[in-house]
Scaffold this active site. Structure first.
Site, mmCIF file in Angstrom:
data_model
loop_
_atom_site.group_PDB
_atom_site.id
_atom_site.type_symbol
_atom_site.label_atom_id
_atom_site.label_comp_id
_atom_site.label_asym_id
_atom_site.label_seq_id
_atom_site.Cartn_x
_atom_site.Cartn_y
_atom_site.Cartn_z
ATOM 1 C CD1 TRP A 277 -0.194 -1.532 3.118
ATOM 2 C CD2 TRP A 277 0.585 0.557 3.308
ATOM 3 N NE1 TRP A 277 0.590 -1.478 4.258
ATOM 4 C CE2 TRP A 277 1.075 -0.195 4.407
ATOM 5 C CE3 TRP A 277 0.948 1.913 3.227
ATOM 6 C CZ2 TRP A 277 1.910 0.345 5.384
ATOM 7 C CZ3 TRP A 277 1.778 2.452 4.205
ATOM 8 C CH2 TRP A 277 2.242 1.661 5.277
ATOM 9 C CG ASN A 278 5.105 1.299 0.777
ATOM 10 O OD1 ASN A 278 4.810 0.589 -0.175
ATOM 11 N ND2 ASN A 278 6.314 1.301 1.297
ATOM 12 C CB ALA B 282 -2.026 -3.297 -0.717
ATOM 13 N N GLY C 8 6.596 -6.554 -0.504
ATOM 14 C CA GLY C 8 5.851 -6.597 0.752
ATOM 15 C C GLY C 8 6.740 -7.083 1.871
ATOM 16 C CB SER C 9 5.944 -8.240 5.252
ATOM 17 O OG SER C 9 5.065 -9.290 4.962
ATOM 18 C CD GLU D 17 11.231 -3.496 -2.619
ATOM 19 O OE1 GLU D 17 11.337 -3.533 -1.371
ATOM 20 O OE2 GLU D 17 10.596 -2.634 -3.239
ATOM 21 C CG LEU D 18 11.103 -9.971 0.423
ATOM 22 C CD1 LEU D 18 11.620 -11.309 0.933
ATOM 23 C CD2 LEU D 18 9.620 -10.072 0.095
ATOM 24 C CB CYS E 263 10.793 -0.901 1.648
ATOM 25 S SG CYS E 263 10.593 -0.488 -0.062
ATOM 26 C CD GLU F 186 10.587 -2.248 6.943
ATOM 27 O OE1 GLU F 186 11.096 -1.302 6.321
ATOM 28 O OE2 GLU F 186 10.020 -3.189 6.369
HETATM 29 P P1 ADP Z 1 2.423 -5.067 4.630
HETATM 30 O O1 ADP Z 1 2.849 -5.407 6.011
HETATM 31 O O2 ADP Z 1 3.188 -4.011 3.951
HETATM 32 O O3 ADP Z 1 0.949 -4.894 4.467
HETATM 33 P P2 ADP Z 1 2.215 -7.655 3.406
HETATM 34 O O4 ADP Z 1 3.326 -8.537 3.021
HETATM 35 O O5 ADP Z 1 1.271 -8.131 4.451
HETATM 36 O O6 ADP Z 1 2.909 -6.293 3.803
HETATM 37 O O7 ADP Z 1 1.347 -7.235 2.159
HETATM 38 C C1 ADP Z 1 1.859 -6.947 0.884
HETATM 39 C C2 ADP Z 1 0.955 -7.571 -0.148
HETATM 40 O O8 ADP Z 1 0.920 -8.974 0.084
HETATM 41 C C3 ADP Z 1 -0.493 -7.095 -0.099
HETATM 42 O O9 ADP Z 1 -0.984 -7.017 -1.435
HETATM 43 C C4 ADP Z 1 -1.193 -8.211 0.631
HETATM 44 O O10 ADP Z 1 -2.553 -8.345 0.289
HETATM 45 C C5 ADP Z 1 -0.408 -9.427 0.147
HETATM 46 N N1 ADP Z 1 -0.488 -10.590 1.045
HETATM 47 C C6 ADP Z 1 -0.537 -10.598 2.390
HETATM 48 N N2 ADP Z 1 -0.604 -11.873 2.842
HETATM 49 C C7 ADP Z 1 -0.599 -12.691 1.763
HETATM 50 C C8 ADP Z 1 -0.659 -14.106 1.555
HETATM 51 N N3 ADP Z 1 -0.741 -14.947 2.568
HETATM 52 N N4 ADP Z 1 -0.616 -14.565 0.290
HETATM 53 C C9 ADP Z 1 -0.538 -13.707 -0.751
HETATM 54 N N5 ADP Z 1 -0.486 -12.383 -0.622
HETATM 55 C C10 ADP Z 1 -0.519 -11.863 0.602
#
Ligand code: ADP
Length: 480
Positions: A148-149, A174, A225-226, A247-248, A281, A381
């Site tokens: 989302w960022n 997201a 994402g994370s 890209e984590l 990030c 972070e």
């Molecule tokens: P943040 O902490 O930045 O929200 P996430 O990794 O949770 O990071 O989310 C980044 C993206 O990954 C979002 O589009 C979210 O919907 C997606 N996401 C989160 N959990 C899962 C999952 N189990 N499988 C696939 N996509 C996911």
């Protein structure tokens, strides 16, 4: 404003299980409802992307590039409207959102140029009569999952090179920020993208991703994402040997050497740290400052930080908008409380600012001195507007502390002498480094991390190469 999904070439609000609310983090108002899709919609999207992929790959690169060039132009032409969508759904100040639109346009421009420069190559073989030919083919159907960022730019970084290379693209933005994704898809279609090339779905992330990754027809995943979600997706990708770019999470160090230009370092710290209220990030999280200048840097950066205007992103001159949601505020609070409990000294900020009729989500720019690696804010972070400062006695110590993190996305080094500053920078275990420079990312340059920050690069020719496979032909020609 489009709020429907783009599946199989059509805008649709059909979903298996209701809708998702999109909330403005600066007001808590629901600004849209979007489809809550699951496995069946994900499968329809995949069928369509798979069916069209050969046709898109067969389309001449110049024709694909023309769509991307037009898209870059239209993104810039609609900058203000797109910026408002970004600010509404993710909270960042309008000026930053406009910058994100421009940055996104550059990815389209860059991918369009790179694909036209990518030629077949010949390999000189040591076999008479046999020619070695190396060509690049599209990877196939690709999936993108984004955070989302940077709701527009993170998609642009993936969609642009994928389409340039001749791949069709499945995208799941997201849940917090789908509207920018729909707006981008609308622009692409308006610029002549065949509708089946891009599918944009919102809904249950887990079932959408599982459907795509376990099917066998998706050949690549690009995820931002994370680290935790990245690990989970990597395990899924193992099943069908799906190629990945990840890209984590990041945990950037910001090193200031004893001879640094302090004015430049203070400006750089503000610029790198407070973009999107610290929710990027590559935001620096660990300020490692030489002990001779640590107190002066701390005092100056705190004075400057305390002057940043905290206000909803839609207000003119807002520099710090809301954090994305309450959980983000709680994380920042926990990091600050932990740092203070372990001997950190609060220099400014340290709480949310009350704004009448607004949610309690506007965290003040915060500076904490006397930090050390035992603190939570040095471990992971914070994703908020906090500058934790540790003083270090040597370049060696700064490098050791910086590299002690399992994360390795970005880093920054500020110093007064190019040779020494560069020498320190080159020893950092991270993929992107600003050397007396606070904004290192650029659509023409490779962006990505090492260690727990992932692998794969976005931007420039490196970003394009993630979407092609190398095909080698040993050709014995029989033609006379
Ligand atoms: P943040 O902490 O930045 O929200 P996430 O990794 O949770 O990071 O989310 C980044 C993206 O990954 C979002 O589009 C979210 O919907 C997606 N996401 C989160 N959990 C899962 C999952 N189990 N499988 C696939 N996509 C996911």
């Amino acid at each position: 404003m489009e709020t429907r999904n783009l599946i199989a070439g059509r805008w649709t609000d059909i979903s298996s299980s209701g809708s998702l609310e999109v909330v403005d983090p600066a007001s808590d108002k629901v600004i849209a409802r979007v489809p809550m899709c699951g496995a069946s919609e994900a499968l329809s999207a995949l069928n369509s992307a798979y069916e069209f992929q050969p046709e898109w790959e067969a389309t001449p690169p110049a024709q694909r590039a023309a769509v991307l060039h037009a898209t870059a132009k239209l993104l810039v032409a609609r900058k203000d409207a797109l910026a408002r969508i970004i600010t509404q759904e993710c909270g960042k100040p309008l000026a930053e959102a406009a910058g994100e639109v421009q940055y996104s346009a550059e990815y389209f421009l860059c991918a369009a140029n790179e694909i036209q420069a990518l030629n077949e190559m010949e390999v000189a073989l040591d076999r008479p009569g046999v020619r070695g030919v190396v060509r690049h083919r599209a990877v196939g159907v690709c999936a993108a999952i984004t955070p989302w960022n940077f709701p527009l730019a993170m998609l642009a970084r993936k969609i642009a090179p994928a389409l340039a290379a001749g791949c069709t693209q499945l995208a799941k933005p997201a849940e917090e920020t789908p509207l920018s994704a729909f707006a981008l898809a609308e622009i692409l279609l308006e610029c002549g993208l065949p509708p089946q090339c891009l599918q944009v779905l919102t809904g249950d992330a887990k079932s959408i991703a599982t459907t795509w990754l376990m099917d066998g027809r998706v050949r690549k995943l690009s995820f931002t994402g994370s680290t935790e979600t990245g690990r989970l997706l990597l395990r899924q990708c193992a099943q069908e040997i799906v190629r990945c770019s990840m890209e984590l999470g990041g945990h950037a160090a910001f090193i200031i050497l004893a001879d640094a230009d302090l004015q430049l370092a203070v400006q750089g710290a503000l610029q790198a740290k407070f973009r999107n209220a610290g929710q990027t990030c590559i935001c620096p999280n660990r300020f490692l400052v030489h002990e001779n200048i640590a107190s002066e840097f701390t005092a100056r950066v705190a004075v400057a930080a305390a002057q940043l205007k905290i206000a909803p992103g839609m207000e003119a001159d807002s520099k710090i908008g809301p954090l994305i949601h309450d959980a983000a505020v709680e994380k920042v609070r926990a990091h600050v409380a932990d740092a203070l409990a372990r001997g950190g000294k609060l220099v400014c900020g340290g709480r949310t600012k009350e704004i009448p009729d607004r949610p309690d989500r506007f965290y003040e720019p915060t500076v904490i001195a006397n930090c050390d690696p035992s603190m939570l804010c040095f471990e992971e972070e914070t994703f908020g507007p906090v500058i934790p400062i540790m003083s270090v006695s040597s370049e060696r110590e700064a490098i050791e502390v910086a590299n002690s993190s399992p994360f390795g996305l970005a880093g920054y080094v500020f110093g007064g002498n190019d040779k020494t500053t560069l020498a320190v920078a080159q020893q950092l275990q991270c993929g992107v480094i600003g050397v007396n420079e606070a904004v290192p990312s650029n659509a023409r340059a490779p962006f990505g991390g090492v260690k727990w920050s992932g692998f794969g690069r976005e931007g420039g020719v490196w970003g394009l190469m993630e979407y092609v496979t190398t095909q080698y032909l040993a050709v014995r020609s029989l033609d006379k």
